[in-house]
Scaffold this motif. Structure first.
Motif, PDB file in Angstrom:
ATOM      1  N   PHE A  36     -42.672 -25.620  29.538  1.00 26.73           N
ATOM      2  CA  PHE A  36     -42.891 -26.640  31.085  1.00 26.73           C
ATOM      3  C   PHE A  36     -43.185 -27.692  30.545  1.00 26.73           C
ATOM      4  CE2 PHE A  36     -46.709 -28.359  33.939  1.00 26.73           C
ATOM      5  CZ  PHE A  36     -46.111 -29.235  34.708  1.00 26.73           C
ATOM      6  N   THR A  37     -43.591 -28.121  29.121  1.00 29.19           N
ATOM      7  CA  THR A  37     -44.161 -29.279  28.834  1.00 29.19           C
ATOM      8  C   THR A  37     -42.531 -30.493  28.635  1.00 29.19           C
ATOM      9  OG1 THR A  37     -44.658 -27.805  26.741  1.00 29.19           O
ATOM     10  CG2 THR A  37     -46.121 -28.873  27.664  1.00 29.19           C
ATOM     11  N   TYR A  38     -41.222 -29.522  27.650  1.00 27.21           N
ATOM     12  CA  TYR A  38     -40.257 -29.904  27.321  1.00 27.21           C
ATOM     13  C   TYR A  38     -39.785 -30.570  28.546  1.00 27.21           C
ATOM     14  CZ  TYR A  38     -41.826 -29.508  22.365  1.00 27.21           C
ATOM     15  OH  TYR A  38     -41.837 -29.927  20.972  1.00 27.21           O
ATOM     16  N   PHE A  39     -39.902 -30.004  29.680  1.00 28.23           N
ATOM     17  CA  PHE A  39     -38.882 -29.762  30.251  1.00 28.23           C
ATOM     18  C   PHE A  39     -39.401 -31.580  31.032  1.00 28.23           C
ATOM     19  CE2 PHE A  39     -38.675 -30.152  35.248  1.00 28.23           C
ATOM     20  CZ  PHE A  39     -37.679 -30.101  35.586  1.00 28.23           C
ATOM     21  N   ARG A  40     -40.868 -31.279  31.023  1.00 27.73           N
ATOM     22  CA  ARG A  40     -41.845 -32.396  31.698  1.00 27.73           C
ATOM     23  C   ARG A  40     -41.298 -33.671  31.100  1.00 27.73           C
ATOM     24  NH1 ARG A  40     -46.284 -32.346  35.673  1.00 27.73           N
ATOM     25  NH2 ARG A  40     -45.248 -34.415  35.366  1.00 27.73           N
ATOM     26  N   ILE A  41     -41.288 -33.890  29.461  1.00 32.79           N
ATOM     27  CA  ILE A  41     -41.007 -34.565  28.080  1.00 32.79           C
ATOM     28  C   ILE A  41     -39.497 -35.187  28.989  1.00 32.79           C
ATOM     29  CG2 ILE A  41     -40.491 -34.906  25.499  1.00 32.79           C
ATOM     30  CD1 ILE A  41     -42.938 -33.405  25.522  1.00 32.79           C
ATOM     31  N   LEU A  42     -38.256 -33.503  28.802  1.00 34.48           N
ATOM     32  CA  LEU A  42     -36.932 -34.266  29.188  1.00 34.48           C
ATOM     33  C   LEU A  42     -36.954 -35.056  30.357  1.00 34.48           C
ATOM     34  CD1 LEU A  42     -33.926 -33.918  28.236  1.00 34.48           C
ATOM     35  CD2 LEU A  42     -34.077 -32.807  29.437  1.00 34.48           C
ATOM     36  N   VAL A  43     -37.281 -34.946  31.282  1.00 38.86           N
ATOM     37  CA  VAL A  43     -37.722 -35.330  32.345  1.00 38.86           C
ATOM     38  C   VAL A  43     -38.502 -36.908  32.304  1.00 38.86           C
ATOM     39  CG1 VAL A  43     -38.414 -35.932  34.621  1.00 38.86           C
ATOM     40  CG2 VAL A  43     -38.390 -33.601  34.187  1.00 38.86           C
ATOM     41  N   CYS A  78     -38.125 -38.643  30.331  1.00 37.81           N
ATOM     42  CA  CYS A  78     -37.005 -39.850  28.905  1.00 37.81           C
ATOM     43  C   CYS A  78     -36.312 -39.999  29.782  1.00 37.81           C
ATOM     44  CB  CYS A  78     -36.257 -38.666  27.481  1.00 37.81           C
ATOM     45  SG  CYS A  78     -38.431 -38.466  26.752  1.00 37.81           S
ATOM     46  N   VAL A  79     -35.766 -39.280  30.725  1.00 37.59           N
ATOM     47  CA  VAL A  79     -33.862 -39.293  31.368  1.00 37.59           C
ATOM     48  C   VAL A  79     -34.402 -40.304  32.579  1.00 37.59           C
ATOM     49  CG1 VAL A  79     -33.116 -38.492  33.080  1.00 37.59           C
ATOM     50  CG2 VAL A  79     -33.271 -37.083  31.270  1.00 37.59           C
ATOM     51  N   LYS A 119     -36.948 -41.582  19.440  1.00 38.60           N
ATOM     52  CA  LYS A 119     -38.289 -41.434  18.532  1.00 38.60           C
ATOM     53  C   LYS A 119     -38.960 -40.112  19.597  1.00 38.60           C
ATOM     54  CE  LYS A 119     -39.151 -45.495  16.359  1.00 38.60           C
ATOM     55  NZ  LYS A 119     -39.634 -46.947  16.648  1.00 38.60           N
ATOM     56  N   ALA A 120     -39.149 -40.273  20.476  1.00 34.23           N
ATOM     57  CA  ALA A 120     -39.080 -39.530  21.618  1.00 34.23           C
ATOM     58  C   ALA A 120     -39.333 -37.690  21.341  1.00 34.23           C
ATOM     59  CB  ALA A 120     -39.870 -39.376  22.412  1.00 34.23           C
ATOM     60  N   LEU A 121     -37.207 -38.155  21.346  1.00 30.18           N
ATOM     61  CA  LEU A 121     -36.483 -36.303  21.424  1.00 30.18           C
ATOM     62  C   LEU A 121     -36.890 -35.841  20.368  1.00 30.18           C
ATOM     63  CD1 LEU A 121     -34.377 -37.728  23.663  1.00 30.18           C
ATOM     64  CD2 LEU A 121     -36.119 -35.376  24.132  1.00 30.18           C
ATOM     65  N   GLN A 122     -36.904 -37.479  18.637  1.00 29.04           N
ATOM     66  CA  GLN A 122     -36.732 -36.804  17.528  1.00 29.04           C
ATOM     67  C   GLN A 122     -37.900 -36.124  17.213  1.00 29.04           C
ATOM     68  OE1 GLN A 122     -36.962 -40.216  15.108  1.00 29.04           O
ATOM     69  NE2 GLN A 122     -35.722 -38.451  13.269  1.00 29.04           N
ATOM     70  N   THR A 123     -39.074 -36.415  17.641  1.00 29.25           N
ATOM     71  CA  THR A 123     -40.519 -35.757  17.494  1.00 29.25           C
ATOM     72  C   THR A 123     -40.734 -34.049  18.201  1.00 29.25           C
ATOM     73  OG1 THR A 123     -41.902 -37.729  17.244  1.00 29.25           O
ATOM     74  CG2 THR A 123     -42.668 -36.172  17.198  1.00 29.25           C
ATOM     75  N   CYS A 124     -39.658 -34.230  19.650  1.00 25.50           N
ATOM     76  CA  CYS A 124     -39.967 -32.503  19.714  1.00 25.50           C
ATOM     77  C   CYS A 124     -38.736 -32.033  18.791  1.00 25.50           C
ATOM     78  CB  CYS A 124     -39.434 -33.163  21.254  1.00 25.50           C
ATOM     79  SG  CYS A 124     -40.497 -33.920  22.718  1.00 25.50           S
ATOM     80  N   ALA A 125     -37.640 -32.799  18.582  1.00 29.50           N
ATOM     81  CA  ALA A 125     -36.670 -31.938  17.966  1.00 29.50           C
ATOM     82  C   ALA A 125     -36.979 -30.581  16.915  1.00 29.50           C
ATOM     83  CB  ALA A 125     -35.101 -32.515  18.110  1.00 29.50           C
ATOM     84  N   THR A 126     -38.591 -31.858  16.364  1.00 27.00           N
ATOM     85  CA  THR A 126     -38.997 -31.347  14.999  1.00 27.00           C
ATOM     86  C   THR A 126     -39.716 -30.230  15.282  1.00 27.00           C
ATOM     87  OG1 THR A 126     -39.195 -33.194  14.127  1.00 27.00           O
ATOM     88  CG2 THR A 126     -40.371 -31.915  13.091  1.00 27.00           C
ATOM     89  N   HIS A 127     -40.812 -30.205  16.303  1.00 25.20           N
ATOM     90  CA  HIS A 127     -41.254 -29.447  16.571  1.00 25.20           C
ATOM     91  C   HIS A 127     -40.632 -28.413  17.407  1.00 25.20           C
ATOM     92  CE1 HIS A 127     -44.016 -26.777  19.716  1.00 25.20           C
ATOM     93  NE2 HIS A 127     -45.025 -27.347  18.542  1.00 25.20           N
ATOM     94  N   LEU A 128     -39.736 -28.361  17.557  1.00 22.33           N
ATOM     95  CA  LEU A 128     -39.141 -27.164  18.629  1.00 22.33           C
ATOM     96  C   LEU A 128     -37.951 -26.010  18.149  1.00 22.33           C
ATOM     97  CD1 LEU A 128     -38.898 -26.055  21.455  1.00 22.33           C
ATOM     98  CD2 LEU A 128     -36.018 -27.235  21.729  1.00 22.33           C
ATOM     99  N   VAL A 129     -37.492 -26.987  16.681  1.00 14.50           N
ATOM    100  CA  VAL A 129     -37.570 -26.799  15.741  1.00 14.50           C
ATOM    101  C   VAL A 129     -38.049 -25.080  14.989  1.00 14.50           C
ATOM    102  CG1 VAL A 129     -35.486 -25.842  13.412  1.00 14.50           C
ATOM    103  CG2 VAL A 129     -35.272 -27.834  15.147  1.00 14.50           C
ATOM    104  N   LEU A 130     -39.218 -25.390  15.136  1.00  8.69           N
ATOM    105  CA  LEU A 130     -39.637 -24.706  14.370  1.00  8.69           C
ATOM    106  C   LEU A 130     -40.324 -23.319  14.636  1.00  8.69           C
ATOM    107  CD1 LEU A 130     -42.335 -27.724  11.875  1.00  8.69           C
ATOM    108  CD2 LEU A 130     -40.032 -25.398  10.912  1.00  8.69           C
TER     109      LEU A 130
END
Length: 311
Positions: A214-221, A223-224, A234-245
């Motif tokens: 839910f939080t990543y969907f809201r972040i994606l919306v 950013c779009v 920068k936002a997507l880079q930070t989120c990608a790090t968190h999401l991979v881990l």
């Protein structure tokens, strides 16, 4: 190994079954990994404690994550290494229950802390002007206490059900103590234990995945809808790090749960459990430190000062 008397206060851990020639190389490997985990995670914790500029919500959550990694690995890895080189793999029942409690608290806290970190990123990216008011020190403290207390409660319920059972076996069919290994010591009907453990595990996974999704969907919306490509990058880079881990932690934990329920070979259960312990704990401080400008700057400054002090 033969079973001891009913409700024996001493149990025996099956441990890791490896060829004799690989025992000491594996011990050395696990020791090196454990020392790296301690050094990197404690280093991040000390860095945050000693620098007031780093005592902000995001870094305090890093602190909780590092503390959790140190706790989980310290509860399990030293004992795992000791059993690897020792012929005496006995353990008291009370210590076995304690090890199971802290190991499950660690696993559950991995999810709850990661959920809070996802929420922190959501507020920072989607509501940057309100970030300091929403993620106040009081709110971070409340969220952290909630994460740890809920983890302890969720861990106590299945363990309480396991402890009430009469034991007719004394061999832990695993490399360490956990809830499933404990209730498998009983010859009683353990359907309630299995169902309760499965429901709580699925509940934690579903709540964790749902909250992060839910939080990543809201972040994606968000950013779009924005036109600032640099901020979005920068936002997507930070989120990608968190999401991979998060995905590494999620799937390694999922494998541990499934391997118990499907009666998978103990070797695969142990491999999944070790991956769940060491992979996120090694990657968390390195990736987060390298992706966070303030932490990276402080680490570079410390390393530079140490180099200049060398003769």
């Amino acid at each position: 190994m033969n079973n001891f008397s009913y409700n024996s206060p001493i149990l025996v851990i099956e441990g890791i079954d490896v060829p004799h020639r690989l025992i000491y190389p594996l011990f050395a490997l696990l020791l090196i990994i454990y020392l790296i985990i301690l050094t990197t995670n404690i280093g991040v914790m000390l860095l945050i404690m000693m620098n007031r500029s780093l005592q902000q919500p995001m870094y305090l959550l890093f602190f909780s994550l590092s503390f959790n990694d140190v706790l989980g690995n310290t509860v399990l890895l030293p004992r795992l290494m000791l059993d690897l080189v020792s012929t005496d793999r006995s353990i008291s029942y009370s210590w076995c229950v304690s090890q199971a409690f802290f190991s499950h608290t660690y696993g559950t806290s991995c999810h709850t802390v990661m959920v809070i970190m996802a929420f922190d990123r959501y507020v920072a990216i989607c509501h940057p002007l309100r970030y300091t008011s929403i993620m106040s020190p009081a709110m971070v403290a409340k969220l952290t206490v909630s994460a740890w207390s809920s983890s302890m409660v969720l861990t106590s319920v299945p363990l309480g059900l396991a402890v009430r059972l009469t034991r007719c076996r004394s061999v832990i069919l695993n490399a360490f103590c956990d809830n499933a290994s404990l209730f498998k010591l009983s010859c009683e009907d353990v359907s309630i234990n299995n169902i309760c453990g499965l429901i709580l595990s699925i509940g934690v996974f579903v709540l964790s995945m749902g909250s992060v999704a839910f939080t990543y969907f809201r972040i994606l919306v968000s950013c779009v809808s924005r036109k600032n490509k640099e901020l979005n990058r920068k936002a997507l880079q930070t989120c990608a790090t968190h999401l991979v881990l998060y995905m590494i932690m999620l799937w390694s934990g999922f494998l541990v749960i499934i391997s118990h329920r499907l009666q998978a070979h103990v070797r695969y259960r142990i491999m999944a459990a070790i991956l769940f312990l060491i992979v996120p704990a090694n990657m968390n401080p390195i990736i987060y430190a390298m992706q966070t400008k303030e932490l990276k700057t402080r680490i570079v400054q410390i390393l530079h000062s140490k180099v200049t002090q060398l003769p």
